[in-house]
Enzyme design. Structure first.
Site, PDB file in Angstrom:
ATOM      1  N   ASP A  42     -62.867-144.726 -10.993  1.00  0.00           N
ATOM      2  CA  ASP A  42     -63.891-145.463 -10.262  1.00  0.00           C
ATOM      3  C   ASP A  42     -64.888-144.415  -9.719  1.00  0.00           C
ATOM      4  OD1 ASP A  42     -65.040-147.583  -8.529  1.00  0.00           O
ATOM      5  OD2 ASP A  42     -64.130-146.393  -6.947  1.00  0.00           O
TER       6      ASP A  42
ATOM      7  N   ASP B  12     -67.700-144.937  -6.781  1.00  0.00           N
ATOM      8  CA  ASP B  12     -67.982-144.922  -5.336  1.00  0.00           C
ATOM      9  C   ASP B  12     -66.720-144.756  -4.512  1.00  0.00           C
ATOM     10  OD1 ASP B  12     -70.833-145.425  -5.415  1.00  0.00           O
ATOM     11  OD2 ASP B  12     -70.335-147.431  -6.127  1.00  0.00           O
TER      12      ASP B  12
HETATM   13  P1  TMP Z   1     -67.755-150.522  -7.140  1.00  0.00           P
HETATM   14  O1  TMP Z   1     -68.520-149.333  -6.658  1.00  0.00           O
HETATM   15  O2  TMP Z   1     -66.338-150.528  -6.623  1.00  0.00           O
HETATM   16  O3  TMP Z   1     -67.775-150.650  -8.604  1.00  0.00           O
HETATM   17  O4  TMP Z   1     -68.438-151.835  -6.490  1.00  0.00           O
HETATM   18  C1  TMP Z   1     -69.791-151.996  -6.337  1.00  0.00           C
HETATM   19  C2  TMP Z   1     -70.150-152.319  -4.915  1.00  0.00           C
HETATM   20  O5  TMP Z   1     -71.572-152.468  -4.852  1.00  0.00           O
HETATM   21  C3  TMP Z   1     -69.606-153.641  -4.355  1.00  0.00           C
HETATM   22  O6  TMP Z   1     -68.706-153.427  -3.285  1.00  0.00           O
HETATM   23  C4  TMP Z   1     -70.801-154.372  -3.794  1.00  0.00           C
HETATM   24  C5  TMP Z   1     -71.905-153.337  -3.814  1.00  0.00           C
HETATM   25  N1  TMP Z   1     -73.261-153.863  -4.013  1.00  0.00           N
HETATM   26  C6  TMP Z   1     -74.274-153.403  -3.181  1.00  0.00           C
HETATM   27  O7  TMP Z   1     -74.026-152.596  -2.275  1.00  0.00           O
HETATM   28  N2  TMP Z   1     -75.543-153.851  -3.381  1.00  0.00           N
HETATM   29  C7  TMP Z   1     -75.852-154.755  -4.364  1.00  0.00           C
HETATM   30  O8  TMP Z   1     -77.030-155.141  -4.506  1.00  0.00           O
HETATM   31  C8  TMP Z   1     -74.793-155.233  -5.208  1.00  0.00           C
HETATM   32  C9  TMP Z   1     -75.095-156.228  -6.290  1.00  0.00           C
HETATM   33  C10 TMP Z   1     -73.524-154.748  -4.999  1.00  0.00           C
END
Ligand code: TMP
Length: 308
Positions: free
Chosen positions: A49, A51
């Site tokens: 992953d 973030d």
């Molecule tokens: P991930 O990094 O675990 O793959 O998840 C993506 C994260 O991005 C999720 O927790 C929600 C966030 N997100 C934002 O902060 N801004 C946005 O516009 C969108 C669509 C998602």
């Protein structure tokens, strides 16, 4: 060590900073390490992953930005609109009362609206570079060394994210200052028109609820351009043959990233960055190795050195 915590917890100190590692079942972990070592680096792949897994949870005392948060559009009205969507949908993302199928629809809706605002408000590659240059984002110490080791051994790394591929790749460019031939980013990928403006997104939208299915299958849209030279099918089938996995994540749901692979042995490494007391028990059961306190990647580097 708390009473609840049955696992073995060790204090580790790397470069002066202290963090803790928890192993719930060390004999199982040892068995997995031996099995992967036996298979050698030719059978290994890494699925990570992005973030708060490859990147630090906190950067200089502030919460590190995600790939979505990093991106600043020229017209601030669009940043505000995306922020409003975040405020509406983010609580729904974590609402335990919403059934999963309904939540998946809401997440699709959120990602769809956000992507539409990015297109409408205009994003250029130059804008991405400037946004990343100003961003509060940093890789965990040891990530570069980990990628270098894996590149040297020819072990592929799949970075899987519901964020934005172009941002992640720019973060790699600016923070690591080099590219790695073994690293692939599987995430939402932008397509630009001839004037360098964002026009659309490529392939299926990857959001939080489908990111946990089949990282390998989702890798398909990324490599469309390789189809002609058989790159896509060759690369995918080569990955499918690598049946030992080192998986890195910061959510229990990240364990699903390896679902598309019929793996033999998987070692999962978790990073529990926040509200440790609330989640320690479930995280230490879910992950073979669990790092606490926004740990560095040095432990994983040591493990990877041992595995390949
Ligand atoms: P991930 O990094 O675990 O793959 O998840 C993506 C994260 O991005 C999720 O927790 C929600 C966030 N997100 C934002 O902060 N801004 C946005 O516009 C969108 C669509 C998602």
């Amino acid at each position: 060590q708390s009473g609840k915590n049955q696992g073995k917890m060790e204090q580790i100190v790397v470069n002066g900073s202290e963090s803790q590692v928890v192993v719930d079942d060390s004999s199982l972990l040892q068995k997995k390490i031996s099995a992967i070592r036996l298979g050698g680096h030719a059978k290994l792949q890494v699925i990570a992953d992005f973030d708060a897994t490859l990147t630090k949870y906190r950067v200089n005392g502030c919460r590190g930005q995600s790939s979505h948060n990093v991106l600043q559009q020229e017209d601030p009205e669009y940043n505000d609109k995306r922020q409003k969507l975040y405020e509406y949908y983010h609580p729904l993302e974590f609402d335990p009362t919403i059934p999963l199928d309904e939540k998946a629809k809401l997440m699709e809706e959120w990602w769809g609206k956000t992507h539409a605002l990015l297109i409408e408000g205009g994003v250029t590659y130059n804008g991405i570079q400037n946004s990343v240059a100003k961003a509060t984002i940093a890789f965990r110490d040891g990530v570069t060394e980990l990628f270098e080791l894996l590149e040297e051994k020819g072990v592929p790394v799949l970075i899987f994210s519901a964020g934005l591929a172009d941002i992640i790749e720019e973060v790699l460019n600016q923070k690591v200052h080099r590219s790695f031939k073994n690293v692939r980013v599987v995430s939402n990928r932008m397509m630009f028109d001839e004037n360098g403006h964002l026009q659309s997104f490529k392939g299926k939208t990857i959001h939080v609820l489908n990111k946990n299915e089949h990282a390998l299958d989702m890798a398909a849209p990324l490599h469309d351009h390789l189809d002609d030279v058989n790159g896509l099918s060759d690369e995918k089938s080569a990955l499918k043959k690598r049946t030992n996995v080192l998986l890195l994540g910061d959510h229990i749901g990240d364990l699903g990233m390896s679902d598309g692979l019929d793996y033999e042995t998987r070692i999962s490494v978790g990073f529990l960055n926040d509200r440790v007391e609330d989640s320690l028990e479930s995280y230490q059961k879910a992950f073979d190795i669990l790092y606490l306190n926004d740990s560095s990647m040095h432990g994983v580097l040591k493990l990877a050195t041992h595995l390949c």
